[in-house]
Design a protein around this motif. Structure first.
Motif, mmCIF file in Angstrom:
data_model
loop_
_atom_site.group_PDB
_atom_site.id
_atom_site.type_symbol
_atom_site.label_atom_id
_atom_site.label_comp_id
_atom_site.label_asym_id
_atom_site.label_seq_id
_atom_site.Cartn_x
_atom_site.Cartn_y
_atom_site.Cartn_z
ATOM 1 N N VAL A 1 0.738 -1.246 0.145
ATOM 2 C CA VAL A 1 0.021 0.024 0.114
ATOM 3 C C VAL A 1 0.860 1.206 -0.094
ATOM 4 O O VAL A 1 1.791 1.396 0.717
ATOM 5 N N GLU A 2 0.857 2.093 -1.011
ATOM 6 C CA GLU A 2 1.429 3.182 -0.958
ATOM 7 C C GLU A 2 0.490 4.553 -1.336
ATOM 8 O O GLU A 2 0.242 4.941 -2.288
ATOM 9 N N ARG A 3 0.327 4.887 0.100
ATOM 10 C CA ARG A 3 -1.014 5.894 0.207
ATOM 11 C C ARG A 3 -0.230 7.327 -0.285
ATOM 12 O O ARG A 3 0.758 7.554 0.345
ATOM 13 N N GLU A 4 -1.077 7.974 -0.822
ATOM 14 C CA GLU A 4 -0.766 9.176 -1.180
ATOM 15 C C GLU A 4 -1.893 10.306 -1.059
ATOM 16 O O GLU A 4 -2.939 9.937 -1.140
ATOM 17 N N SER A 5 -1.428 11.600 -1.160
ATOM 18 C CA SER A 5 -2.427 12.493 -1.193
ATOM 19 C C SER A 5 -2.881 12.833 -2.493
ATOM 20 O O SER A 5 -2.178 13.236 -3.496
ATOM 21 N N ILE A 6 -4.193 12.580 -2.954
ATOM 22 C CA ILE A 6 -4.886 12.564 -4.425
ATOM 23 C C ILE A 6 -5.597 13.805 -4.355
ATOM 24 O O ILE A 6 -6.636 13.723 -3.379
ATOM 25 N N ASP A 7 -5.561 14.490 -5.315
ATOM 26 C CA ASP A 7 -6.388 15.709 -5.601
ATOM 27 C C ASP A 7 -7.633 14.982 -6.108
ATOM 28 O O ASP A 7 -7.461 14.796 -7.633
ATOM 29 N N LEU A 8 -8.697 14.952 -5.586
ATOM 30 C CA LEU A 8 -9.913 14.186 -6.409
ATOM 31 C C LEU A 8 -10.522 15.198 -7.284
ATOM 32 O O LEU A 8 -11.216 14.661 -8.392
ATOM 33 N N ALA A 9 -10.301 16.612 -7.192
ATOM 34 C CA ALA A 9 -11.058 17.250 -8.324
ATOM 35 C C ALA A 9 -10.362 17.053 -9.483
ATOM 36 O O ALA A 9 -10.910 17.342 -10.541
ATOM 37 N N SER A 10 -9.023 16.706 -9.665
ATOM 38 C CA SER A 10 -8.530 16.346 -10.910
ATOM 39 C C SER A 10 -8.573 15.067 -11.427
ATOM 40 O O SER A 10 -8.622 14.477 -12.645
ATOM 41 N N TYR A 11 -8.475 14.082 -10.304
ATOM 42 C CA TYR A 11 -8.411 12.599 -10.598
ATOM 43 C C TYR A 11 -9.722 11.979 -10.788
ATOM 44 O O TYR A 11 -9.766 11.270 -12.027
ATOM 45 N N LEU A 12 -11.001 12.498 -10.333
ATOM 46 C CA LEU A 12 -12.106 11.856 -10.435
ATOM 47 C C LEU A 12 -12.666 11.999 -12.067
ATOM 48 O O LEU A 12 -13.347 11.271 -12.413
#
Length: 149
Positions: A1-12
């Protein structure tokens, strides 16, 4: 598991576009509602697998009209919720109790592992995947931690 901060406004939006192209979902069937500056701590590959399963189920059971599938991402200082809703029939109570069990399925073509694996991946990321009972449609909520991861 490599958790990272994901910007959902661009990812989704990118995920929705990829899913729609691959699954043949017409424009407008998936409506997105994203809070600004919304982030989640997740392994990017795990998040994609979880969402793919939820969207595939939503597509299978929705009415396939504009807005039949709704994706929402909202949060507070502690957590981010990613919700996938569809306008299909609600999940019966007797099925709800088995939703996340391995090899449980109501689909003749399914293996009954999708929601089980999705929940396991969520837990590996210190997140929680839940079904939220509604009078109409189906709602799945992925509750994630916000950064820092």
């Amino acid at each position: 598991v490599e958790r990272e901060s994901i910007d959902l406004a661009s990812y989704l939006p990118g995920f929705v576009q990829q899913f729609s192209l691959q699954e043949g979902v017409p424009d407008g069937v998936i409506a997105t509602y994203l809070a600004s500056d919304i982030r989640a701590c997740m392994d990017r590959g795990h998040l994609e697998q979880i969402l793919w399963n939820l969207f595939r189920n939503a597509w299978r059971y929705c009415a396939r009209h504009p807005g039949s599938i709704r994706l929402r991402a909202l949060g507070n200082e502690e957590r981010t919720d990613i919700e996938v809703l569809n306008d299909g029939p609600p999940i019966p109570d007797d099925v709800q109790t088995h939703l996340f069990e391995p090899f449980y399925t109501t689909d003749k073509q399914g293996m009954g592992l999708g929601l089980y694996i999705a929940r396991e991946l969520a837990e590996a990321n210190q997140a929680e995947l839940r079904y939220v009972a509604k009078a109409d449609g189906a709602l799945f909520r992925l509750e994630c931690h916000r950064p820092p991861c």
